[in-house]
Scaffold this motif. Structure first.
Motif, PDB file in Angstrom:
ATOM      1  N   LEU A 191     -11.444 -21.904  24.579  1.00 40.35           N
ATOM      2  CA  LEU A 191     -12.743 -21.626  23.970  1.00 40.35           C
ATOM      3  C   LEU A 191     -13.638 -22.870  23.986  1.00 40.35           C
ATOM      4  O   LEU A 191     -14.846 -22.770  24.220  1.00 40.35           O
ATOM      5  CB  LEU A 191     -12.569 -21.094  22.552  1.00 40.35           C
ATOM      6  N   ARG A 192     -13.049 -24.036  23.760  1.00 40.69           N
ATOM      7  CA  ARG A 192     -13.827 -25.285  23.819  1.00 40.69           C
ATOM      8  C   ARG A 192     -14.383 -25.527  25.224  1.00 40.69           C
ATOM      9  O   ARG A 192     -15.509 -25.997  25.375  1.00 40.69           O
ATOM     10  CB  ARG A 192     -12.960 -26.469  23.408  1.00 40.69           C
ATOM     11  N   LYS A 193     -13.584 -25.231  26.242  1.00 46.77           N
ATOM     12  CA  LYS A 193     -14.037 -25.430  27.622  1.00 46.77           C
ATOM     13  C   LYS A 193     -15.091 -24.399  28.019  1.00 46.77           C
ATOM     14  O   LYS A 193     -16.060 -24.722  28.700  1.00 46.77           O
ATOM     15  CB  LYS A 193     -12.856 -25.361  28.590  1.00 46.77           C
ATOM     16  N   MET A 194     -14.882 -23.151  27.617  1.00 50.16           N
ATOM     17  CA  MET A 194     -15.820 -22.088  27.970  1.00 50.16           C
ATOM     18  C   MET A 194     -17.149 -22.241  27.245  1.00 50.16           C
ATOM     19  O   MET A 194     -18.207 -21.949  27.808  1.00 50.16           O
ATOM     20  CB  MET A 194     -15.218 -20.718  27.623  1.00 50.16           C
ATOM     21  N   GLY A 233     -18.206 -14.496  18.588  1.00 50.75           N
ATOM     22  CA  GLY A 233     -18.693 -13.285  19.251  1.00 50.75           C
ATOM     23  C   GLY A 233     -17.827 -12.895  20.429  1.00 50.75           C
ATOM     24  O   GLY A 233     -17.587 -11.713  20.684  1.00 50.75           O
ATOM     25  N   LEU A 234     -17.342 -13.881  21.152  1.00 50.12           N
ATOM     26  CA  LEU A 234     -16.470 -13.618  22.300  1.00 50.12           C
ATOM     27  C   LEU A 234     -15.110 -13.086  21.843  1.00 50.12           C
ATOM     28  O   LEU A 234     -14.596 -12.124  22.402  1.00 50.12           O
ATOM     29  CB  LEU A 234     -16.281 -14.904  23.111  1.00 50.12           C
ATOM     30  N   VAL A 235     -14.535 -13.686  20.832  1.00 56.51           N
ATOM     31  CA  VAL A 235     -13.228 -13.246  20.319  1.00 56.51           C
ATOM     32  C   VAL A 235     -13.360 -11.886  19.649  1.00 56.51           C
ATOM     33  O   VAL A 235     -12.529 -11.006  19.833  1.00 56.51           O
ATOM     34  CB  VAL A 235     -12.651 -14.286  19.335  1.00 56.51           C
ATOM     35  N   SER A 253       0.815  -1.217   0.000  1.00 55.77           N
ATOM     36  CA  SER A 253       0.000   0.000   0.000  1.00 55.77           C
ATOM     37  C   SER A 253       0.847   1.264   0.000  1.00 55.77           C
ATOM     38  O   SER A 253       0.388   2.322  -0.413  1.00 55.77           O
ATOM     39  CB  SER A 253      -0.919   0.027   1.223  1.00 55.77           C
ATOM     40  N   GLY A 254       2.067   1.146   0.527  1.00 59.33           N
ATOM     41  CA  GLY A 254       2.918   2.321   0.638  1.00 59.33           C
ATOM     42  C   GLY A 254       2.575   3.216   1.818  1.00 59.33           C
ATOM     43  O   GLY A 254       3.179   4.264   2.012  1.00 59.33           O
ATOM     44  N   ILE A 255       1.613   2.817   2.602  1.00 61.92           N
ATOM     45  CA  ILE A 255       1.191   3.611   3.757  1.00 61.92           C
ATOM     46  C   ILE A 255       2.105   3.281   4.936  1.00 61.92           C
ATOM     47  O   ILE A 255       2.340   2.113   5.240  1.00 61.92           O
ATOM     48  CB  ILE A 255      -0.280   3.330   4.116  1.00 61.92           C
ATOM     49  N   HIS A 256       2.635   4.318   5.586  1.00 58.61           N
ATOM     50  CA  HIS A 256       3.569   4.120   6.694  1.00 58.61           C
ATOM     51  C   HIS A 256       3.039   4.635   8.028  1.00 58.61           C
ATOM     52  O   HIS A 256       3.616   4.362   9.063  1.00 58.61           O
ATOM     53  CB  HIS A 256       4.905   4.801   6.394  1.00 58.61           C
ATOM     54  N   ASP A 257       1.969   5.397   7.984  1.00 55.16           N
ATOM     55  CA  ASP A 257       1.436   6.004   9.193  1.00 55.16           C
ATOM     56  C   ASP A 257      -0.087   5.977   9.104  1.00 55.16           C
ATOM     57  O   ASP A 257      -0.662   6.489   8.150  1.00 55.16           O
ATOM     58  CB  ASP A 257       1.939   7.445   9.303  1.00 55.16           C
ATOM     59  N   GLY A 258      -0.726   5.336  10.068  1.00 55.94           N
ATOM     60  CA  GLY A 258      -2.182   5.258  10.044  1.00 55.94           C
ATOM     61  C   GLY A 258      -2.669   4.054  10.827  1.00 55.94           C
ATOM     62  O   GLY A 258      -2.005   3.599  11.764  1.00 55.94           O
ATOM     63  N   LEU A 259      -3.805   3.542  10.432  1.00 55.55           N
ATOM     64  CA  LEU A 259      -4.408   2.391  11.103  1.00 55.55           C
ATOM     65  C   LEU A 259      -4.721   1.303  10.093  1.00 55.55           C
ATOM     66  O   LEU A 259      -5.168   1.590   8.984  1.00 55.55           O
ATOM     67  CB  LEU A 259      -5.710   2.794  11.805  1.00 55.55           C
ATOM     68  N   VAL A 260      -4.516   0.064  10.505  1.00 56.33           N
ATOM     69  CA  VAL A 260      -4.906  -1.096   9.699  1.00 56.33           C
ATOM     70  C   VAL A 260      -6.032  -1.780  10.458  1.00 56.33           C
ATOM     71  O   VAL A 260      -5.882  -2.114  11.633  1.00 56.33           O
ATOM     72  CB  VAL A 260      -3.735  -2.088   9.519  1.00 56.33           C
ATOM     73  N   ASN A 261      -7.149  -1.969   9.806  1.00 55.71           N
ATOM     74  CA  ASN A 261      -8.253  -2.692  10.421  1.00 55.71           C
ATOM     75  C   ASN A 261      -8.384  -4.040   9.726  1.00 55.71           C
ATOM     76  O   ASN A 261      -8.494  -4.107   8.509  1.00 55.71           O
ATOM     77  CB  ASN A 261      -9.562  -1.908  10.296  1.00 55.71           C
ATOM     78  N   VAL A 262      -8.341  -5.108  10.511  1.00 52.89           N
ATOM     79  CA  VAL A 262      -8.506  -6.459   9.989  1.00 52.89           C
ATOM     80  C   VAL A 262      -9.841  -6.965  10.509  1.00 52.89           C
ATOM     81  O   VAL A 262     -10.082  -6.977  11.716  1.00 52.89           O
ATOM     82  CB  VAL A 262      -7.352  -7.379  10.445  1.00 52.89           C
ATOM     83  N   TYR A 263     -10.706  -7.365   9.597  1.00 52.46           N
ATOM     84  CA  TYR A 263     -12.075  -7.732   9.935  1.00 52.46           C
ATOM     85  C   TYR A 263     -12.408  -9.100   9.347  1.00 52.46           C
ATOM     86  O   TYR A 263     -12.131  -9.354   8.171  1.00 52.46           O
ATOM     87  CB  TYR A 263     -13.026  -6.670   9.368  1.00 52.46           C
ATOM     88  N   ALA A 264     -12.974  -9.970  10.156  1.00 53.58           N
ATOM     89  CA  ALA A 264     -13.410 -11.289   9.694  1.00 53.58           C
ATOM     90  C   ALA A 264     -14.877 -11.205   9.307  1.00 53.58           C
ATOM     91  O   ALA A 264     -15.738 -11.005  10.160  1.00 53.58           O
ATOM     92  CB  ALA A 264     -13.211 -12.328  10.783  1.00 53.58           C
ATOM     93  N   GLN A 265     -15.149 -11.346   8.035  1.00 54.04           N
ATOM     94  CA  GLN A 265     -16.529 -11.308   7.569  1.00 54.04           C
ATOM     95  C   GLN A 265     -17.113 -12.709   7.695  1.00 54.04           C
ATOM     96  O   GLN A 265     -16.584 -13.664   7.146  1.00 54.04           O
ATOM     97  CB  GLN A 265     -16.587 -10.846   6.116  1.00 54.04           C
ATOM     98  N   GLY A 266     -18.165 -12.828   8.424  1.00 55.87           N
ATOM     99  CA  GLY A 266     -18.787 -14.124   8.628  1.00 55.87           C
ATOM    100  C   GLY A 266     -19.148 -14.305  10.089  1.00 55.87           C
ATOM    101  O   GLY A 266     -18.538 -13.717  10.977  1.00 55.87           O
ATOM    102  N   ALA A 267     -20.132 -15.125  10.339  1.00 60.08           N
ATOM    103  CA  ALA A 267     -20.671 -15.264  11.686  1.00 60.08           C
ATOM    104  C   ALA A 267     -19.868 -16.204  12.579  1.00 60.08           C
ATOM    105  O   ALA A 267     -20.114 -16.258  13.773  1.00 60.08           O
ATOM    106  CB  ALA A 267     -22.116 -15.742  11.607  1.00 60.08           C
ATOM    107  N   THR A 268     -18.930 -16.934  12.023  1.00 61.12           N
ATOM    108  CA  THR A 268     -18.192 -17.900  12.845  1.00 61.12           C
ATOM    109  C   THR A 268     -16.679 -17.716  12.767  1.00 61.12           C
ATOM    110  O   THR A 268     -15.921 -18.609  13.128  1.00 61.12           O
ATOM    111  CB  THR A 268     -18.554 -19.347  12.472  1.00 61.12           C
ATOM    112  N   GLY A 269     -16.225 -16.567  12.316  1.00 67.94           N
ATOM    113  CA  GLY A 269     -14.798 -16.253  12.292  1.00 67.94           C
ATOM    114  C   GLY A 269     -14.515 -15.102  13.227  1.00 67.94           C
ATOM    115  O   GLY A 269     -15.407 -14.332  13.570  1.00 67.94           O
ATOM    116  N   GLY A 270     -13.290 -14.987  13.656  1.00 68.80           N
ATOM    117  CA  GLY A 270     -12.893 -13.887  14.520  1.00 68.80           C
ATOM    118  C   GLY A 270     -11.456 -13.504  14.261  1.00 68.80           C
ATOM    119  O   GLY A 270     -10.724 -14.222  13.593  1.00 68.80           O
ATOM    120  N   ILE A 271     -11.070 -12.374  14.796  1.00 72.41           N
ATOM    121  CA  ILE A 271      -9.700 -11.883  14.660  1.00 72.41           C
ATOM    122  C   ILE A 271      -9.126 -11.694  16.052  1.00 72.41           C
ATOM    123  O   ILE A 271      -9.748 -11.066  16.919  1.00 72.41           O
ATOM    124  CB  ILE A 271      -9.645 -10.537  13.895  1.00 72.41           C
ATOM    125  N   MET A 272      -7.938 -12.227  16.257  1.00 74.80           N
ATOM    126  CA  MET A 272      -7.281 -12.151  17.554  1.00 74.80           C
ATOM    127  C   MET A 272      -5.787 -11.875  17.325  1.00 74.80           C
ATOM    128  O   MET A 272      -5.163 -12.499  16.468  1.00 74.80           O
ATOM    129  CB  MET A 272      -7.445 -13.490  18.284  1.00 74.80           C
TER     130      MET A 272
END
Length: 105
Positions: free
Chosen positions: A65-68, A90-92, A29-48
């Motif tokens: 997560l399996r125990k909880m 949803g938790l993640v 992208s060539g971008i050196h200053d700013g924010l990167v947002n990573v988003y998981a599209q879908g009801a059963t994915g998450g970003i950690m």
């Protein structure tokens, strides 16, 4: 700027390291200053954000997560057997925002 990373997994519950792919996109992208947002599209994915040098951390996260949120005990399971996956994602959470700063010389 928006880029899409497509991921396919062979396991029902797994952490997938996308760090290198995100870094490549940011670099291109060539971008050196700013924010990167990573988003998981879908009801059963998450970003950690998690360390990845020791595989036991990934295993521990999945096991926690399996125990909880065990499989097979939720109302939504009557529809598709996937109620736990919706609750785990949803938790993640669906996204992380990572600050980019000026590169150190």
């Amino acid at each position: 700027m928006r880029e899409i990373i497509t991921i396919s997994t062979s396991q029902r519950e797994i952490l997938v390291d996308i760090t290198a792919r995100v870094k490549d996109i940011v670099k291109a992208s060539g971008i050196h200053d700013g924010l990167v947002n990573v988003y998981a599209q879908g009801a059963t994915g998450g970003i950690m954000i998690q360390e990845n040098w020791d595989e036991s951390v990934q295993t521990d996260v999945v096991n926690l997560l399996r125990k909880m949120i065990p499989r097979g005990v939720w109302l939504h399971d009557a529809r598709d057997g996937n109620g736990d996956s919706h609750l785990k994602s949803g938790l993640v959470g669906p996204s992380e925002t990572i600050p980019l700063g000026p590169r150190k010389k």
